[in-house]
Design a protein around this motif. Structure first.
Motif, mmCIF file in Angstrom:
data_model
loop_
_atom_site.group_PDB
_atom_site.id
_atom_site.type_symbol
_atom_site.label_atom_id
_atom_site.label_comp_id
_atom_site.label_asym_id
_atom_site.label_seq_id
_atom_site.Cartn_x
_atom_site.Cartn_y
_atom_site.Cartn_z
ATOM 1 N N UNK A 14 2.035 -0.374 -9.800
ATOM 2 C CA UNK A 14 2.643 -1.316 -9.176
ATOM 3 C C UNK A 14 1.857 -1.961 -7.967
ATOM 4 N N UNK A 15 1.307 -1.155 -7.267
ATOM 5 C CA UNK A 15 0.253 -1.639 -6.277
ATOM 6 C C UNK A 15 -0.724 -2.446 -6.822
ATOM 7 N N UNK A 16 -1.400 -1.812 -7.867
ATOM 8 C CA UNK A 16 -2.696 -2.666 -8.377
ATOM 9 C C UNK A 16 -1.987 -4.008 -9.013
ATOM 10 N N UNK A 17 -0.999 -4.235 -9.581
ATOM 11 C CA UNK A 17 -0.260 -5.286 -10.004
ATOM 12 C C UNK A 17 -0.223 -6.380 -8.858
ATOM 13 N N UNK A 18 0.322 -5.950 -7.918
ATOM 14 C CA UNK A 18 0.646 -6.708 -6.631
ATOM 15 C C UNK A 18 -0.480 -7.098 -5.945
ATOM 16 N N UNK A 58 5.702 1.030 3.627
ATOM 17 C CA UNK A 58 5.125 0.125 4.578
ATOM 18 C C UNK A 58 3.853 -0.330 3.646
ATOM 19 N N UNK A 59 4.207 -0.041 2.180
ATOM 20 C CA UNK A 59 2.954 -0.645 1.351
ATOM 21 C C UNK A 59 3.184 -1.982 0.799
ATOM 22 N N UNK A 60 4.438 -2.434 0.939
ATOM 23 C CA UNK A 60 4.743 -3.669 0.213
ATOM 24 C C UNK A 60 5.805 -4.240 1.191
ATOM 25 N N UNK A 61 5.887 -5.383 1.320
ATOM 26 C CA UNK A 61 7.082 -6.431 1.910
ATOM 27 C C UNK A 61 7.841 -7.399 1.033
ATOM 28 N N UNK A 62 8.645 -7.782 1.058
ATOM 29 C CA UNK A 62 9.218 -8.803 0.352
ATOM 30 C C UNK A 62 10.069 -10.123 1.170
ATOM 31 N N UNK A 73 1.947 -6.947 -1.403
ATOM 32 C CA UNK A 73 1.335 -5.731 -0.933
ATOM 33 C C UNK A 73 0.837 -6.164 0.572
ATOM 34 N N UNK A 74 0.911 -5.002 1.299
ATOM 35 C CA UNK A 74 0.291 -5.059 2.762
ATOM 36 C C UNK A 74 -1.028 -4.709 2.815
ATOM 37 N N UNK A 75 -1.619 -4.417 4.019
ATOM 38 C CA UNK A 75 -2.769 -4.225 4.265
ATOM 39 C C UNK A 75 -2.808 -2.293 3.893
ATOM 40 N N UNK A 76 -1.556 -1.724 4.282
ATOM 41 C CA UNK A 76 -1.586 -0.159 4.082
ATOM 42 C C UNK A 76 -1.547 -0.124 2.626
ATOM 43 N N UNK A 77 -0.827 -0.999 1.715
ATOM 44 C CA UNK A 77 -0.964 -0.757 0.434
ATOM 45 C C UNK A 77 -2.454 -1.017 -0.234
ATOM 46 N N UNK A 78 -3.051 -1.942 0.331
ATOM 47 C CA UNK A 78 -4.352 -1.966 -0.311
ATOM 48 C C UNK A 78 -5.378 -0.881 0.177
#
Length: 206
Positions: A14-18, A58-62, A73-78
């Motif tokens: 999901x992080x990869x797609x976002x 904290x890996x995504x926001x909406x 995705x957030x900076x932490x997610x990347x």
């Protein structure tokens, strides 16, 4: 959920797609379905709890847009994606292998279903032939008084209706089987049901 996404790997994908850009939940579901060539699609009950967990971590926001939550995705997610780059590469390879396996399985089921439908059509044609032969090839009655007309149980209109119902039955059964993604067990059960119906017709015509 498909086994390839066990042990938290769906979260990573999901992080990869976002990482490609903001998306709402149903976009993510559609992208996953496309990735698996339509052979697998996660449910909303699978996707949204994971998105909520990613947001809590904290890996995504909406943001709300058009009545939908759009996730980004957030900076932490990347950063997590970079840290798990090797795992993501392995995951992509496993997904490709899983798609090949699912495609092969779907092809086997389709072949088996086609064979079952062909067998059904052949059996139904034989049942129709036997019905006509039984109805129309009876020997003539012995000479004597002219009997009263019997009910037209073997009349041409009824045989026409029988042929029509038989054709409709064959088409509908084929459509139902092709529309369903049946397991081997379900296919065997369906074949037993058809065999039972054919046995009933044979007993009727004896």
């Amino acid at each position: 959920m498909t086994a390839v996404f066990s042990h938290g790997r769906l979260r990573l994908y999901l992080l990869r797609l976002l990482d490609d850009g903001p998306k709402h939940g149903y976009e993510l579901i559609r992208l996953l379905e496309e990735r698996f060539l339509g052979l697998y699609a996660p449910s909303a009950g699978t996707i949204y709890p994971r998105l909520q967990r990613l947001e809590a971590d904290g890996l995504v926001t909406h943001t709300a847009a058009g009545g939908r939550k759009v996730y980004e995705i957030t900076g932490a997610g990347r950063a997590e994606l970079r840290q798990r780059a090797d795992e993501l590469t392995t995951l992509e390879s496993d997904i490709s292998a899983s798609v090949e396996d699912l495609s092969a399985l779907a092809g086997e089921i389709q072949t088996e279903v086609r064979g079952s439908v062909r067998d059904l059509k052949r059996e139904l044609r034989e049942a129709t032939r036997l019905t006509r032969q039984t109805r129309w090839d009876r020997p003539p009655p012995p000479p004597g008084p002219v009997p009263r007309p019997a009910p037209a149980t073997g009349s041409a209109p009824l045989l026409t209706e029988f042929d029509q119902r038989l054709a409709e039955f064959t088409v509908e059964v084929g459509a139902l089987v092709r529309a369903g993604r049946l397991s081997d067990s379900q296919l065997r059960t369906a074949i037993r049901v058809l065999d039972g119906a054919l046995d009933g017709l044979r007993r009727l015509l004896r």
